[in-house]
Scaffold this motif. Sequence first.
Motif, PDB file in Angstrom:
ATOM      1  N   ILE A  11       0.823  -1.201   0.000  1.00  0.00           N
ATOM      2  CA  ILE A  11       0.000   0.000   0.000  1.00  0.00           C
ATOM      3  C   ILE A  11       0.859   1.254   0.000  1.00  0.00           C
ATOM      4  CG2 ILE A  11      -1.829  -1.249   1.227  1.00  0.00           C
ATOM      5  CD1 ILE A  11      -1.235   0.626   3.638  1.00  0.00           C
ATOM      6  N   ALA A  12       0.286   2.309  -0.545  1.00  0.00           N
ATOM      7  CA  ALA A  12       0.894   3.638  -0.538  1.00  0.00           C
ATOM      8  C   ALA A  12      -0.252   4.638  -0.421  1.00  0.00           C
ATOM      9  CB  ALA A  12       1.706   3.883  -1.798  1.00  0.00           C
ATOM     10  N   VAL A  13      -0.575   4.982   0.817  1.00  0.00           N
ATOM     11  CA  VAL A  13      -1.697   5.879   1.082  1.00  0.00           C
ATOM     12  C   VAL A  13      -1.204   7.006   1.980  1.00  0.00           C
ATOM     13  CG1 VAL A  13      -4.026   6.085   2.045  1.00  0.00           C
ATOM     14  CG2 VAL A  13      -3.316   3.927   0.992  1.00  0.00           C
ATOM     15  N   CYS A  14      -1.420   8.233   1.559  1.00  0.00           N
ATOM     16  CA  CYS A  14      -1.061   9.384   2.382  1.00  0.00           C
ATOM     17  C   CYS A  14      -2.130   9.577   3.449  1.00  0.00           C
ATOM     18  CB  CYS A  14      -0.906  10.624   1.514  1.00  0.00           C
ATOM     19  SG  CYS A  14       0.537  10.547   0.433  1.00  0.00           S
ATOM     20  N   VAL A  15      -1.699   9.552   4.710  1.00  0.00           N
ATOM     21  CA  VAL A  15      -2.638   9.647   5.828  1.00  0.00           C
ATOM     22  C   VAL A  15      -2.325  10.808   6.771  1.00  0.00           C
ATOM     23  CG1 VAL A  15      -3.215   7.184   5.759  1.00  0.00           C
ATOM     24  CG2 VAL A  15      -1.352   7.966   7.232  1.00  0.00           C
ATOM     25  N   LEU A  16      -1.301  11.600   6.435  1.00  0.00           N
ATOM     26  CA  LEU A  16      -0.892  12.733   7.259  1.00  0.00           C
ATOM     27  C   LEU A  16      -0.706  13.973   6.391  1.00  0.00           C
ATOM     28  CD1 LEU A  16       1.790  10.874   9.423  1.00  0.00           C
ATOM     29  CD2 LEU A  16      -0.499  11.547  10.161  1.00  0.00           C
ATOM     30  N   GLY A  17      -0.587  15.113   7.030  1.00  0.00           N
ATOM     31  CA  GLY A  17      -0.353  16.371   6.326  1.00  0.00           C
ATOM     32  C   GLY A  17       0.617  17.233   7.121  1.00  0.00           C
ATOM     33  N   SER A  18       0.856  18.449   6.626  1.00  0.00           N
ATOM     34  CA  SER A  18       1.682  19.416   7.360  1.00  0.00           C
ATOM     35  C   SER A  18       1.205  20.814   6.982  1.00  0.00           C
ATOM     36  CB  SER A  18       3.169  19.226   7.045  1.00  0.00           C
ATOM     37  OG  SER A  18       3.521  19.857   5.836  1.00  0.00           O
ATOM     38  N   TYR A  49      -0.532  19.501   1.296  1.00  0.00           N
ATOM     39  CA  TYR A  49       0.501  18.584   0.825  1.00  0.00           C
ATOM     40  C   TYR A  49       0.460  17.309   1.666  1.00  0.00           C
ATOM     41  CZ  TYR A  49       4.967  17.521  -1.467  1.00  0.00           C
ATOM     42  OH  TYR A  49       5.968  16.965  -2.230  1.00  0.00           O
ATOM     43  N   PRO A  50       0.180  16.149   1.051  1.00  0.00           N
ATOM     44  CA  PRO A  50       0.016  14.902   1.807  1.00  0.00           C
ATOM     45  C   PRO A  50       1.328  14.192   2.138  1.00  0.00           C
ATOM     46  CG  PRO A  50      -0.826  14.672  -0.453  1.00  0.00           C
ATOM     47  CD  PRO A  50      -0.228  16.028  -0.334  1.00  0.00           C
ATOM     48  N   TYR A  51       1.262  13.391   3.209  1.00  0.00           N
ATOM     49  CA  TYR A  51       2.403  12.644   3.723  1.00  0.00           C
ATOM     50  C   TYR A  51       2.001  11.205   4.042  1.00  0.00           C
ATOM     51  CZ  TYR A  51       4.884  17.057   4.477  1.00  0.00           C
ATOM     52  OH  TYR A  51       5.509  18.255   4.305  1.00  0.00           O
ATOM     53  N   TYR A  52       2.985  10.312   3.944  1.00  0.00           N
ATOM     54  CA  TYR A  52       2.823   8.924   4.360  1.00  0.00           C
ATOM     55  C   TYR A  52       3.209   8.781   5.825  1.00  0.00           C
ATOM     56  CZ  TYR A  52       3.147   7.846  -0.676  1.00  0.00           C
ATOM     57  OH  TYR A  52       2.962   7.791  -2.029  1.00  0.00           O
ATOM     58  N   LEU A  53       2.678   7.780   6.490  1.00  0.00           N
ATOM     59  CA  LEU A  53       3.132   7.370   7.813  1.00  0.00           C
ATOM     60  C   LEU A  53       4.167   6.275   7.615  1.00  0.00           C
ATOM     61  CD1 LEU A  53       2.804   7.255  10.953  1.00  0.00           C
ATOM     62  CD2 LEU A  53       1.048   5.500  10.559  1.00  0.00           C
ATOM     63  N   LEU A  54       5.346   6.439   8.186  1.00  0.00           N
ATOM     64  CA  LEU A  54       6.368   5.396   8.117  1.00  0.00           C
ATOM     65  C   LEU A  54       5.988   4.251   9.059  1.00  0.00           C
ATOM     66  CD1 LEU A  54       9.687   7.472   8.125  1.00  0.00           C
ATOM     67  CD2 LEU A  54       8.327   6.700   6.180  1.00  0.00           C
ATOM     68  N   SER A  55       6.476   3.057   8.763  1.00  0.00           N
ATOM     69  CA  SER A  55       6.255   1.921   9.658  1.00  0.00           C
ATOM     70  C   SER A  55       7.168   2.069  10.875  1.00  0.00           C
ATOM     71  CB  SER A  55       6.555   0.609   8.937  1.00  0.00           C
ATOM     72  OG  SER A  55       7.956   0.465   8.762  1.00  0.00           O
ATOM     73  N   THR A  56       6.887   1.297  11.898  1.00  0.00           N
ATOM     74  CA  THR A  56       7.695   1.322  13.103  1.00  0.00           C
ATOM     75  C   THR A  56       9.162   1.044  12.772  1.00  0.00           C
ATOM     76  OG1 THR A  56       5.768   0.503  14.302  1.00  0.00           O
ATOM     77  CG2 THR A  56       7.871   0.377  15.438  1.00  0.00           C
ATOM     78  N   GLN A  57       9.417   0.015  11.970  1.00  0.00           N
ATOM     79  CA  GLN A  57      10.796  -0.315  11.606  1.00  0.00           C
ATOM     80  C   GLN A  57      11.430   0.769  10.731  1.00  0.00           C
ATOM     81  OE1 GLN A  57      13.040  -2.632  12.645  1.00  0.00           O
ATOM     82  NE2 GLN A  57      11.470  -2.998  14.198  1.00  0.00           N
ATOM     83  N   GLN A  58      10.668   1.371   9.824  1.00  0.00           N
ATOM     84  CA  GLN A  58      11.200   2.477   9.015  1.00  0.00           C
ATOM     85  C   GLN A  58      11.590   3.646   9.921  1.00  0.00           C
ATOM     86  OE1 GLN A  58       7.775   2.772   6.425  1.00  0.00           O
ATOM     87  NE2 GLN A  58       8.933   2.017   4.660  1.00  0.00           N
ATOM     88  N   MET A  59      10.766   3.922  10.941  1.00  0.00           N
ATOM     89  CA  MET A  59      11.084   5.006  11.884  1.00  0.00           C
ATOM     90  C   MET A  59      12.391   4.728  12.609  1.00  0.00           C
ATOM     91  SD  MET A  59       7.446   5.910  13.641  1.00  0.00           S
ATOM     92  CE  MET A  59       5.989   6.087  12.624  1.00  0.00           C
ATOM     93  N   ARG A  70      -8.390  21.189  10.518  1.00  0.00           N
ATOM     94  CA  ARG A  70      -8.343  21.694   9.144  1.00  0.00           C
ATOM     95  C   ARG A  70      -9.158  20.821   8.190  1.00  0.00           C
ATOM     96  NH1 ARG A  70      -2.389  23.728   7.668  1.00  0.00           N
ATOM     97  NH2 ARG A  70      -3.419  25.595   6.934  1.00  0.00           N
ATOM     98  N   GLY A  71      -9.836  19.827   8.714  1.00  0.00           N
ATOM     99  CA  GLY A  71     -10.728  19.022   7.892  1.00  0.00           C
ATOM    100  C   GLY A  71     -10.014  18.094   6.915  1.00  0.00           C
ATOM    101  N   PHE A  72      -8.821  17.598   7.300  1.00  0.00           N
ATOM    102  CA  PHE A  72      -8.067  16.675   6.443  1.00  0.00           C
ATOM    103  C   PHE A  72      -7.897  17.268   5.041  1.00  0.00           C
ATOM    104  CE2 PHE A  72      -9.891  14.248   9.849  1.00  0.00           C
ATOM    105  CZ  PHE A  72      -8.869  13.408  10.239  1.00  0.00           C
ATOM    106  N   ILE A  73      -7.545  18.543   5.019  1.00  0.00           N
ATOM    107  CA  ILE A  73      -7.450  19.296   3.770  1.00  0.00           C
ATOM    108  C   ILE A  73      -6.431  18.695   2.800  1.00  0.00           C
ATOM    109  CG2 ILE A  73      -5.748  20.959   4.607  1.00  0.00           C
ATOM    110  CD1 ILE A  73      -7.367  23.118   3.111  1.00  0.00           C
ATOM    111  N   PHE A  74      -5.461  17.951   3.321  1.00  0.00           N
ATOM    112  CA  PHE A  74      -4.450  17.353   2.438  1.00  0.00           C
ATOM    113  C   PHE A  74      -5.046  16.294   1.509  1.00  0.00           C
ATOM    114  CE2 PHE A  74      -4.422  14.615   6.154  1.00  0.00           C
ATOM    115  CZ  PHE A  74      -4.314  13.345   5.625  1.00  0.00           C
TER     116      PHE A  74
END
Length: 192
Positions: free
Chosen positions: A68-75, A82-92, A183-187
């Motif tokens: 999967i590749a789903v943007c679930v975060l913003g800034s 502008y959307p962002y991905y959440l890294l996995s625990t191991q990626q972090m 912000r209403g998940f504007i990303f």
Amino acid sequence: MNLVTHYLDGLRAALPADELEELQKAHGATKEDLEQLRSTYPNCPESLLTLLQQIDGTFWRTYGESKIAVCVLGSDVEDGRYPYYLLSTQQMIESSKEEQDVSYLLEDEDAVDPKINQEGLLPGTYIHFSDCMNNGGTSSLYIDFNPSDKGVSGQIVRFLHDLDEYEVIATGFDGYLQNIIDRGFIFLEEEE
């Protein structure tokens, strides 16, 4: 209702149907991975751990037979669009081992937020938790546990490439998530 549940409910309601279907293939991190993150970063926010218990990353993350590749975060970039991905625990854990040097930017007073330690984000003092939709080359998000005397431990730092800059965008992970909710998940909104 806790903040992460509220966040995920809002996210699922805002996601386009195809991305929601993709996200539903995700599952939470293992207890061992969460414990490794917690032991490596004792100040890791509970809300991040709770989020990872539900979704262990969305950045080209494999779950069973599916990637999967789903943007679930913003800034704050592009007014929050502008959307962002959440890294996995191991990626972090892996991506937080490198020093994020800011010294080359210090001559430009607008390039490094004064709340950020001028020594930079040093290994063991931050969690790299998110990369932008451009596979992280353009912007990344960090939880900073070693701020300057003007900042607060746990602040959220956004790196933006070209023009390179480091900016504090929230005082903590809870406030960061709440800002996205407010912000209403504007990303996730489609550009016209």
